[in-house]
Every structure is written in structure tokens, then in C-alpha cells.
Design a protein around this motif. Structure first.
Motif, PDB file in Angstrom:
ATOM      1  N   CYS A   1       0.755  -1.275  -0.266  1.00 49.29           N
ATOM      2  CA  CYS A   1       0.057   0.070   0.139  1.00 49.29           C
ATOM      3  C   CYS A   1       0.722   1.362   0.003  1.00 49.29           C
ATOM      4  CB  CYS A   1      -1.011   0.059   1.288  1.00 49.29           C
ATOM      5  SG  CYS A   1      -2.556  -0.956   1.137  1.00 49.29           S
ATOM      6  N   VAL A   2       2.109   1.381   0.524  1.00 50.65           N
ATOM      7  CA  VAL A   2       2.918   2.491   0.801  1.00 50.65           C
ATOM      8  C   VAL A   2       4.076   2.532  -0.080  1.00 50.65           C
ATOM      9  CG1 VAL A   2       4.326   3.738   2.223  1.00 50.65           C
ATOM     10  CG2 VAL A   2       2.067   3.001   3.089  1.00 50.65           C
ATOM     11  N   GLU A   3       4.758   1.446   0.019  1.00 48.54           N
ATOM     12  CA  GLU A   3       6.159   1.535  -0.690  1.00 48.54           C
ATOM     13  C   GLU A   3       6.143   1.500  -2.159  1.00 48.54           C
ATOM     14  OE1 GLU A   3       9.318  -0.732   1.206  1.00 48.54           O
ATOM     15  OE2 GLU A   3       8.164  -0.349   3.187  1.00 48.54           O
ATOM     16  N   THR A   4       5.019   0.852  -2.804  1.00 52.02           N
ATOM     17  CA  THR A   4       5.084   0.922  -4.421  1.00 52.02           C
ATOM     18  C   THR A   4       4.241   2.190  -4.915  1.00 52.02           C
ATOM     19  OG1 THR A   4       3.127  -0.412  -4.222  1.00 52.02           O
ATOM     20  CG2 THR A   4       4.949  -1.575  -4.571  1.00 52.02           C
ATOM     21  N   ALA A   5       4.073   2.998  -4.002  1.00 54.10           N
ATOM     22  CA  ALA A   5       3.360   4.360  -4.292  1.00 54.10           C
ATOM     23  C   ALA A   5       4.302   5.305  -4.806  1.00 54.10           C
ATOM     24  CB  ALA A   5       2.592   4.925  -3.112  1.00 54.10           C
ATOM     25  N   PRO A   6       3.668   6.179  -5.622  1.00 57.19           N
ATOM     26  CA  PRO A   6       4.794   7.269  -6.246  1.00 57.19           C
ATOM     27  C   PRO A   6       4.910   8.443  -5.213  1.00 57.19           C
ATOM     28  CG  PRO A   6       2.529   7.579  -7.244  1.00 57.19           C
ATOM     29  CD  PRO A   6       2.523   6.352  -6.362  1.00 57.19           C
ATOM     30  N   PRO A   7       6.092   9.238  -5.347  1.00 57.37           N
ATOM     31  CA  PRO A   7       6.097  10.450  -4.370  1.00 57.37           C
ATOM     32  C   PRO A   7       4.868  11.221  -4.667  1.00 57.37           C
ATOM     33  CG  PRO A   7       8.312  10.000  -5.583  1.00 57.37           C
ATOM     34  CD  PRO A   7       7.179   8.968  -6.188  1.00 57.37           C
ATOM     35  N   GLY A   8       4.513  11.945  -3.734  1.00 55.75           N
ATOM     36  CA  GLY A   8       3.401  12.806  -3.779  1.00 55.75           C
ATOM     37  C   GLY A   8       2.323  12.267  -2.775  1.00 55.75           C
ATOM     38  N   GLY A   9       1.159  12.861  -2.848  1.00 56.37           N
ATOM     39  CA  GLY A   9       0.210  12.331  -1.982  1.00 56.37           C
ATOM     40  C   GLY A   9      -1.388  13.075  -2.510  1.00 56.37           C
ATOM     41  N   MET A  10      -2.156  13.377  -1.457  1.00 57.33           N
ATOM     42  CA  MET A  10      -3.333  13.789  -1.754  1.00 57.33           C
ATOM     43  C   MET A  10      -4.121  14.475  -0.232  1.00 57.33           C
ATOM     44  SD  MET A  10      -5.460  10.081  -1.324  1.00 57.33           S
ATOM     45  CE  MET A  10      -7.402  10.752  -1.249  1.00 57.33           C
ATOM     46  N   LYS A  11      -4.850  15.413  -0.823  1.00 54.17           N
ATOM     47  CA  LYS A  11      -5.226  16.124   0.595  1.00 54.17           C
ATOM     48  C   LYS A  11      -6.552  15.178   1.157  1.00 54.17           C
ATOM     49  CE  LYS A  11      -4.692  20.803  -1.078  1.00 54.17           C
ATOM     50  NZ  LYS A  11      -5.271  22.117  -1.644  1.00 54.17           N
ATOM     51  N   MET A  12      -6.569  15.207   2.646  1.00 50.60           N
ATOM     52  CA  MET A  12      -7.367  14.727   3.170  1.00 50.60           C
ATOM     53  C   MET A  12      -7.442  15.146   4.576  1.00 50.60           C
ATOM     54  SD  MET A  12      -5.518  11.059   4.232  1.00 50.60           S
ATOM     55  CE  MET A  12      -5.003  10.708   2.389  1.00 50.60           C
ATOM     56  N   HIS A  13      -8.773  14.802   5.305  1.00 54.38           N
ATOM     57  CA  HIS A  13      -8.869  15.434   6.882  1.00 54.38           C
ATOM     58  C   HIS A  13      -7.981  14.339   7.611  1.00 54.38           C
ATOM     59  CE1 HIS A  13     -12.200  17.550   5.579  1.00 54.38           C
ATOM     60  NE2 HIS A  13     -11.967  18.091   6.588  1.00 54.38           N
ATOM     61  N   ALA A  14      -6.998  14.960   8.434  1.00 55.33           N
ATOM     62  CA  ALA A  14      -6.140  14.534   9.309  1.00 55.33           C
ATOM     63  C   ALA A  14      -6.177  14.692  10.530  1.00 55.33           C
ATOM     64  CB  ALA A  14      -4.793  14.114   8.694  1.00 55.33           C
ATOM     65  N   GLY A  15      -6.275  13.669  11.648  1.00 57.92           N
ATOM     66  CA  GLY A  15      -5.980  13.926  13.120  1.00 57.92           C
ATOM     67  C   GLY A  15      -4.455  14.094  13.215  1.00 57.92           C
ATOM     68  N   ILE A  16      -4.114  14.858  14.145  1.00 55.14           N
ATOM     69  CA  ILE A  16      -2.686  14.991  14.286  1.00 55.14           C
ATOM     70  C   ILE A  16      -2.252  15.022  15.813  1.00 55.14           C
ATOM     71  CG2 ILE A  16      -0.546  15.976  14.054  1.00 55.14           C
ATOM     72  CD1 ILE A  16      -1.738  15.300  11.277  1.00 55.14           C
ATOM     73  N   LEU A  17      -1.525  14.104  16.476  1.00 55.22           N
ATOM     74  CA  LEU A  17      -1.215  13.972  18.036  1.00 55.22           C
ATOM     75  C   LEU A  17       0.148  14.211  18.017  1.00 55.22           C
ATOM     76  CD1 LEU A  17      -2.370  11.613  20.760  1.00 55.22           C
ATOM     77  CD2 LEU A  17      -0.217  11.617  20.041  1.00 55.22           C
ATOM     78  N   PHE A  18       0.679  14.959  18.810  1.00 57.85           N
ATOM     79  CA  PHE A  18       1.986  15.351  19.160  1.00 57.85           C
ATOM     80  C   PHE A  18       2.193  14.766  20.679  1.00 57.85           C
ATOM     81  CE2 PHE A  18       2.695  17.606  15.268  1.00 57.85           C
ATOM     82  CZ  PHE A  18       4.012  17.171  14.865  1.00 57.85           C
ATOM     83  N   ALA A  19       3.002  14.122  21.119  1.00 55.56           N
ATOM     84  CA  ALA A  19       3.535  14.047  22.483  1.00 55.56           C
ATOM     85  C   ALA A  19       4.910  14.130  22.764  1.00 55.56           C
ATOM     86  CB  ALA A  19       2.885  12.786  23.009  1.00 55.56           C
ATOM     87  N   ASP A  20       5.328  14.874  23.750  1.00 59.03           N
ATOM     88  CA  ASP A  20       6.396  15.210  24.106  1.00 59.03           C
ATOM     89  C   ASP A  20       6.857  15.241  25.362  1.00 59.03           C
ATOM     90  OD1 ASP A  20       9.030  16.955  22.767  1.00 59.03           O
ATOM     91  OD2 ASP A  20       8.631  18.166  24.472  1.00 59.03           O
ATOM     92  N   LEU A  21       8.011  14.734  25.665  1.00 60.11           N
ATOM     93  CA  LEU A  21       8.824  14.568  26.960  1.00 60.11           C
ATOM     94  C   LEU A  21       9.215  15.977  27.345  1.00 60.11           C
ATOM     95  CD1 LEU A  21      10.396  11.291  26.672  1.00 60.11           C
ATOM     96  CD2 LEU A  21       8.374  11.690  27.158  1.00 60.11           C
ATOM     97  N   ARG A  22       8.572  16.335  28.764  1.00 63.58           N
ATOM     98  CA  ARG A  22       9.406  17.624  29.397  1.00 63.58           C
ATOM     99  C   ARG A  22      10.330  17.348  30.024  1.00 63.58           C
ATOM    100  NH1 ARG A  22       6.253  18.793  25.844  1.00 63.58           N
ATOM    101  NH2 ARG A  22       4.573  20.016  26.099  1.00 63.58           N
ATOM    102  N   GLY A  23      11.359  18.202  29.789  1.00 64.09           N
ATOM    103  CA  GLY A  23      12.608  18.229  30.783  1.00 64.09           C
ATOM    104  C   GLY A  23      13.665  16.939  30.394  1.00 64.09           C
TER     105      GLY A  23
END
Length: 286
Positions: free
Chosen positions: A98-120
């Protein structure tokens, strides 16, 4: 696709690439282009591929590819792996076909983004034992995998930070309207996994940022260096919100809050880098 890459494909994958070219209107030797991305990701919905995808989902085994359903373990693995449906080296929750045979590039879509970062984290191990730091990070990464898989795609493990994607356009196990609540559930689960809300102190201090909106998703860059990821304002906003979260807190955007079944957290106005006006957000804890 380079000759060496073509040689690494299975017969089934080569047939798939041929079908992609046909549906995209490309000649046999014509390179696939970024605009062909949607054809690539929809290939499992067409003709015989649809039957194969149905078979994959019928096989009683998880984990599996979040797009086409190819099983990665159990009896199903012996059916799928010889065809090339193995976990992608870019992301273990989707398959290489599904991923590695795909060409460079992509498509617009709705996406949820989560960032988790360690403090200190940097200060904690400044001039400290690097092996101990590595042990803490491995524990953190394991917590992220246990909580976020299989519905989220862990896009990046960057030192003391994790970035996860929620892509209802590509993954079949949740709908777009489910994303805000799912992300908040995962964020709270991640806080619990590192020790918040328990009788003991968390083994790391962590803050989380969430946003939901349109992003450009795909293989970004050139073939030798490209990475399956998401880019856009929603990614930047989630990152900026994460930077505003204290240890044990989740900062959610107004877009995430609007999609939740009930109000949560304390409303705040934040000055975020790159934003010309204050942004409404909500400060949430366990």
C-alpha cells in the motif's frame, strides 16, 4: 520505478503496478506521478483486488494493514506475506504494497494529528548515562505503540517526541466524525501509560497537543529520501499546542473540541508561533 526496485516486487505487486498504470492512464514505461496517489490507495477497492481485500479482513488475525486489511501474523500471514503484504518499513500499521510501491506525492484529506513530547528530558540526562536515557525512550515508545496502535499511524519517533496520524480516508476502522474523541481517548491513555493518574509518579513528564483538519498526506520528498507523512497547518498547530501543554496536560484545538460529544477542559486563548491572531484552545487533564 527504478530497475532494482522493480526486481524487489513480487509478481502480485507488479500486476498491481500494471493495474495502477492502466487506471491512471499511464503507458507501461511512463513514471507514476503524484496525482496518481489516489489511484494507488484505492486499488484494493477494484475488481479482483476487492475480493482479495475481503478475504484478508475475513481472516481472523490482527495486526493487519490499516488500508487493505492484509494480516501480518497468524495463519493470514502465510497467505499475505508471499504476495508482498508485509509491514511497511516506513510504518508497521500499513503494508509495503500500500505504501512503498506508491509514487512520491500524495493527496489532501482530513487528518487528526497528535504530538506527545517529554518535558525536561534533555535536562534530566544532561551529562547523564546515555544508556539509561535510551532505556527511558524505549519505554516511552512502547507506551505509544501499545496505546496508539492499531488505529493511529505513528508517523515519527523523534528523540523525545512522538507524532501520530489519524486518517479516516485511508483506514477503515473509524469514521471522520470519530477522530476527535478517538484522539482524546488515546491522549488520555498515553498519559495513564506513563504513570499519570496512578499512585506512583510518572516515569517521564509529558505534554500532548491535538488538532484535526485538512492536511496533505503521502510520500513527501524524493524516492531515495521520501517519508510517508502529513504536512500542513493542522500539523503545525498540533505541534504548537503540544509546546503549550504542561506535564500531564493535553492541549486540544477548537476544531477538536467542536467534534467532541461534550465540552471538556478549560478554554484558553494562546499566542501560537506562526499565527497572526490568538488561537482558542482547551486545556485538558485526566
Amino acid at each position: 520505478m527504478a530497475e532494482s526496485e522493480r526486481e524487489r516486487l513480487t509478481l502480485w505487486q507488479r500486476l498491481g503496478v500494471r493495474e495502477i498504470r492502466r487506471r491512471a492512464g499511464r503507458d507501461a514505461d511512463e513514471p507514476l506521478r503524484p496525482e496518481d496517489w489516489e489511484v494507488v490507495w484505492r486499488l484494493h477497492e477494484y475488481g479482483f483486488n476487492r475480493l482479495v481485500s475481503w478475504l484478508f479482513f475475513a481472516l481472523p488475525r490482527s495486526p493487519r494493514c490499516g488500508v487493505c486489511g492484509a494480516p501480518f501474523a497468524g495463519i493470514g500471514r502465510w497467505v499475505a506475506a508471499p504476495l508482498g503484504y508485509r509491514p511497511s518499513r516506513k510504518n508497521p500499521t500499513v503494508c509495503a504494497t500500500c505504501v512503498e510501491t506508491a509514487p512520491p506525492g500524495g493527496m489532501k484529506m482530513h487528518a487528526g494529528i497528535l504530538f506527545a513530547d517529554l518535558r525536561g528530558f534533555t535536562a534530566r540526562f544532561d551529562d547523564g548515562d546515555p544508556e539509561e536515557a535510551s532505556t527511558v525512550l524505549r519505554h516511552f515508545y512502547r507506551c505509544a505503540e501499545d496505546v496508539l496502535f492499531p488505529k493511529a499511524i505513528i508517523d515519527k519517533l523523534i528523540g523525545d517526541e512522538v507524532m501520530a496520524l489519524y486518517l479516516p480516508t485511508l483506514k477503515r476502522d473509524f469514521a471522520r466524525e470519530d477522530v476527535p474523541a478517538l484522539m482524546l481517548e488515546h491522549a488520555r491513555g498515553l498519559l495513564r501509560a506513563v504513570g499519570y493518574g496512578s499512585s506512583e509518579q510518572p516515569f517521564v513528564e509529558m505534554g500532548i497537543g491535538l488538532d484535526f483538519g485538512e492536511a496533505f498526506v503521502g510520500n513527501i520528498g524524493q524516492r531515495a529520501l521520501y517519508d510517508f507523512t502529513a504536512v500542513g497547518d493542522v500539523v503545525n498547530t498540533a505541534s504548537r499546542l503540544q509546546a503549550q501543554a504542561a506535564g500531564g496536560e493535553i492541549m486540544i484545538s477548537e476544531r477538536v473540541a467542536a467534534g467532541l460529544p461534550a465540552p471538556v477542559g478549560a478554554r484558553v486563548e494562546l499566542e501560537l508561533k506562526g499565527k497572526s491572531e490568538p488561537q482558542t484552545a482547551y486545556r485538558v487533564s485526566l
